[in-house]
Scaffold this active site. Structure first.
Site, PDB file in Angstrom:
ATOM      1  N   HIS A 191       4.326 -10.419   7.735  1.00 56.34           N
ATOM      2  CA  HIS A 191       5.510 -10.889   8.446  1.00 56.34           C
ATOM      3  C   HIS A 191       5.675 -10.271   9.827  1.00 56.34           C
ATOM      4  O   HIS A 191       5.962 -10.960  10.793  1.00 56.34           O
ATOM      5  CB  HIS A 191       6.739 -10.582   7.589  1.00 56.34           C
ATOM      6  CG  HIS A 191       8.032 -11.065   8.160  1.00 56.34           C
ATOM      7  ND1 HIS A 191       8.232 -12.384   8.526  1.00 56.34           N
ATOM      8  CD2 HIS A 191       9.207 -10.427   8.418  1.00 56.34           C
ATOM      9  CE1 HIS A 191       9.477 -12.535   8.976  1.00 56.34           C
ATOM     10  NE2 HIS A 191      10.077 -11.362   8.943  1.00 56.34           N
ATOM     11  N   GLU A 194      21.752  -6.950   5.343  1.00 54.93           N
ATOM     12  CA  GLU A 194      20.391  -7.126   4.872  1.00 54.93           C
ATOM     13  C   GLU A 194      19.863  -5.803   4.338  1.00 54.93           C
ATOM     14  O   GLU A 194      20.475  -4.746   4.510  1.00 54.93           O
ATOM     15  CB  GLU A 194      19.500  -7.664   5.998  1.00 54.93           C
ATOM     16  CG  GLU A 194      19.922  -9.056   6.463  1.00 54.93           C
ATOM     17  CD  GLU A 194      18.981  -9.659   7.486  1.00 54.93           C
ATOM     18  OE1 GLU A 194      18.168  -8.914   8.055  1.00 54.93           O
ATOM     19  OE2 GLU A 194      19.058 -10.874   7.711  1.00 54.93           O
ATOM     20  N   ARG A 254       9.942  -1.449   9.690  1.00 53.66           N
ATOM     21  CA  ARG A 254      11.028  -2.037  10.492  1.00 53.66           C
ATOM     22  C   ARG A 254      12.253  -2.315   9.640  1.00 53.66           C
ATOM     23  O   ARG A 254      12.174  -2.918   8.579  1.00 53.66           O
ATOM     24  CB  ARG A 254      10.542  -3.347  11.118  1.00 53.66           C
ATOM     25  CG  ARG A 254      11.617  -4.109  11.891  1.00 53.66           C
ATOM     26  CD  ARG A 254      11.058  -5.406  12.418  1.00 53.66           C
ATOM     27  NE  ARG A 254      10.769  -6.340  11.356  1.00 53.66           N
ATOM     28  CZ  ARG A 254      11.500  -7.432  11.083  1.00 53.66           C
ATOM     29  NH1 ARG A 254      12.590  -7.696  11.789  1.00 53.66           N
ATOM     30  NH2 ARG A 254      11.147  -8.256  10.128  1.00 53.66           N
ATOM     31  N   ARG A 284      12.308  -3.444   2.771  1.00 52.69           N
ATOM     32  CA  ARG A 284      11.327  -4.493   2.515  1.00 52.69           C
ATOM     33  C   ARG A 284      10.019  -3.982   1.919  1.00 52.69           C
ATOM     34  O   ARG A 284       9.410  -4.652   1.085  1.00 52.69           O
ATOM     35  CB  ARG A 284      11.011  -5.239   3.822  1.00 52.69           C
ATOM     36  CG  ARG A 284      12.081  -6.214   4.231  1.00 52.69           C
ATOM     37  CD  ARG A 284      11.723  -6.863   5.549  1.00 52.69           C
ATOM     38  NE  ARG A 284      12.676  -7.910   5.895  1.00 52.69           N
ATOM     39  CZ  ARG A 284      12.674  -8.564   7.041  1.00 52.69           C
ATOM     40  NH1 ARG A 284      11.774  -8.258   7.952  1.00 52.69           N
ATOM     41  NH2 ARG A 284      13.550  -9.512   7.291  1.00 52.69           N
ATOM     42  N   HIS A 343       6.810  -9.605   4.342  1.00 54.65           N
ATOM     43  CA  HIS A 343       8.102 -10.122   3.898  1.00 54.65           C
ATOM     44  C   HIS A 343       7.997 -10.363   2.394  1.00 54.65           C
ATOM     45  O   HIS A 343       7.055 -11.002   1.924  1.00 54.65           O
ATOM     46  CB  HIS A 343       8.441 -11.430   4.615  1.00 54.65           C
ATOM     47  CG  HIS A 343       9.885 -11.810   4.477  1.00 54.65           C
ATOM     48  ND1 HIS A 343      10.415 -12.249   3.293  1.00 54.65           N
ATOM     49  CD2 HIS A 343      10.907 -11.791   5.372  1.00 54.65           C
ATOM     50  CE1 HIS A 343      11.710 -12.506   3.462  1.00 54.65           C
ATOM     51  NE2 HIS A 343      12.029 -12.227   4.710  1.00 54.65           N
TER      52      HIS A 343
END
Length: 531
Positions: free
Chosen positions: A348, A117, A383, A287, A241
């Site tokens: 998110h 990811e 994160r 992100r 997100h």
């Protein structure tokens, strides 16, 4: 209605039933009586909605040092290195335990199938198709549900914590948590006494208009802890997100980051890939960069959304690894195997929370905070994908171990909830109006891109709303809607206050007035009675 007399007593009170709450309950139930509270069903949590997976070092080509470095890089200088090392080092142990209790992670040729990811330098994310959280939740719940030492209270909403200071017994001995007041579905308030209380209430995505979170994510644990006297940390860092479905009927549906990890492209309405205009990693950038890029393209083009094109992955692989996403989209009239899907960034994950140690200890004795509701310093300013399930499970293990070895002093008597003088509601439109206005204010003024003036406007408006809510709250009976409204307003003010203290752009906090990054990274810590 008069005073509510119902009382319950337990060794351990756990509020929240995501992965953190369930694992803590499983551990503690071997040592005493547990009351496990959830204001919805036990499947109504961010855990059960998590698609991507759980990160851990599971391959011989990977290393703990590499995972630590990726986490530190994503955290933009604000991670606490000792916390990162301690949590990342337990990744394999936690995943092995999940497998042992029945979590069915995907496998290929007998080995765990690992995906990559955004922000990760290796394939290290274990997953169960595109419904990893549900698989973990089901495995944990299967161990908790039948346990004779666990009393499960569904549809029960926590109102406030009971502490020694709150009831006038904390002057000489400090502040200690004694339990909580809980609203039962029938409308009466239950006084729950417990030697130790664990907050595992998850995040606060419902503070914003667009969120991937379930309705229950209203920041209850953070709000209760603040009112009880706990400091909070780094609440300005809200992870959006990048790819939430843009569709009225699927407004909280995520299109997993794993799709981009497997080769999906982000495109505009003309099919143009734009991520390489913003970062050399393209769709695999962290992100915050991807979310800001989508937000910028939407604003620049005057569009409603951008699009995620998963067709490069191939139909067979999409159906094999993302069947739930495919099925849900089909029900909404969209086929991810044949067409790009409209997406917008959505709130998110909240990287800040109640200031806590890895074992969940807070500033209040016998009160613990674990999972997303806590802030340990693992995530820093952003994160790293799939570190959240890892953190909440490691924290749950450490929390249970700490509680089991803690001494329990005698508790003073606890008063029952008193609602004398309360008058029935005549209308509820104020609750809806305040709820809608808070979420709109936060989305427009305290979203992905911020400015000093936007933050000041939001602060002024939220102060007025706070007074309106307080006036209503102390006159009328408590209800879940009213309690959640009170909590999201407080969370909104804490986010704004934290953002106003950070005069730089770092990680998830981007300010048009302070575009540079300070050479020294500092946590934003808010102390009680400072709003």
């Amino acid at each position: 209605m008069g005073s509510s007399k119902k009382r319950l007593q337990a060794d351990y009170l756990i509020i929240g039933s995501g992965a953190a709450g369930l694992l803590a309950a499983r551990r503690l139930a071997e040592h005493g009586k547990v009351i496990l509270v959830n204001k919805g069903s036990f499947r109504d949590s961010n855990t059960w909605n998590a698609q991507g997976g759980i990160a851990g070092v599971l391959s011989s080509s990977d290393s703990v040092a590499s995972h630590v470095q990726d986490t530190l890089k994503a955290g933009a200088g604000l991670c606490h290195p000792e916390v990162v090392q301690a949590i990342v080092a337990r990744g394999r142990e936690i995943i092995d335990e999940l497998i042992a209790i029945g979590t069915c992670f995907d496998r290929k040729d007998g080995e765990l199938h690992l995906t990559q990811e955004g922000g990760h330098s290796s394939r290290r994310v274990a997953h169960a198709q595109d419904a990893t959280g549900r698989a973990i939740g089901e495995a944990l719940l299967s161990k908790v549900a039948p346990h004779p030492n666990i009393l499960r209270l569904e549809q029960h909403t926590a109102i406030d914590l009971i502490t020694t200071l709150r009831i006038g017994h904390g002057t000489d001995t400090g502040n200690r948590c004694l339990g909580a007041y809980i609203l039962a579905p029938e409308g009466h308030v239950v006084t729950v006494e417990a030697a130790h209380t664990v907050l595992a209430t998850g995040g606060a995505g419902k503070v914003y208009l667009y969120t991937s979170n379930p309705h229950a994510a209203t920041g209850d644990g953070i709000a209760m802890a603040w009112r009880a006297g706990c400091p909070v940390m780094n609440l300005e860092f809200i992870q959006f997100h990048p790819t939430c479905l843009f569709h009225r009927q699927g407004s909280n549906m995520l299109l997993s980051e794993a799709l981009r990890g497997e080769g999906a492209h982000l495109v505009d309405s003309e099919g143009r890939r734009f991520m390489f205009d913003y970062d050399a990693q393209g769709e695999l950038a962290p992100r915050d960069i991807v979310a800001r890029a989508i937000d910028h393209e939407i604003k620049k083009q005057g569009a409603d959304c951008m699009y995620l094109d998963a067709r490069p992955i191939g139909r067979d692989q999409l159906l094999a690894h993302f069947p739930n996403i495919h099925e849900r989209l089909l029900k909404l009239g969209m086929d991810i195997t044949t067409q790009p899907i409209p997406v917008v960034p959505a709130a998110h994950y909240i990287c800040g929370g109640i200031k806590a140690e890895i074992n969940g200890r807070t500033a209040i004795d016998a009160l613990y905070a674990i999972g997303e509701t806590a802030c340990t310093g693992l995530h820093g300013a952003n994160r790293l994908a799939s570190n959240s399930l890892l953190e909440c499970l490691v924290m749950a293990e450490c929390c249970a171990s700490d509680i089991i070895t803690s001494e329990v002093p005698d508790a003073p008597p606890i008063p029952t909830w008193d609602d004398t003088g309360i008058v029935p509601e005549t209308e509820r439109i104020q609750i809806k109006q305040n709820w809608d206005e808070i979420r709109a204010t936060m989305s427009h003024y305290v979203g992905i891109v911020r400015s000093d003036e936007r933050l000041r406007r939001a602060k002024r408006r939220l102060h007025v709303i706070r007074e309106e809510i307080a006036s209503y709250y102390w006159k009328h009976p408590v209800s879940q809607d009213l309690l959640e409204l009170r909590n999201i307003e407080l969370i909104a003010e804490l986010i704004i206050a934290s953002a106003l203290q950070r005069h730089e752009s770092r990680g998830l906090h981007y300010s048009t007035d302070h575009t540079g990054t300070d050479p020294e990274a500092r946590d934003t810590i808010l102390w009680p009675n400072t709003l």
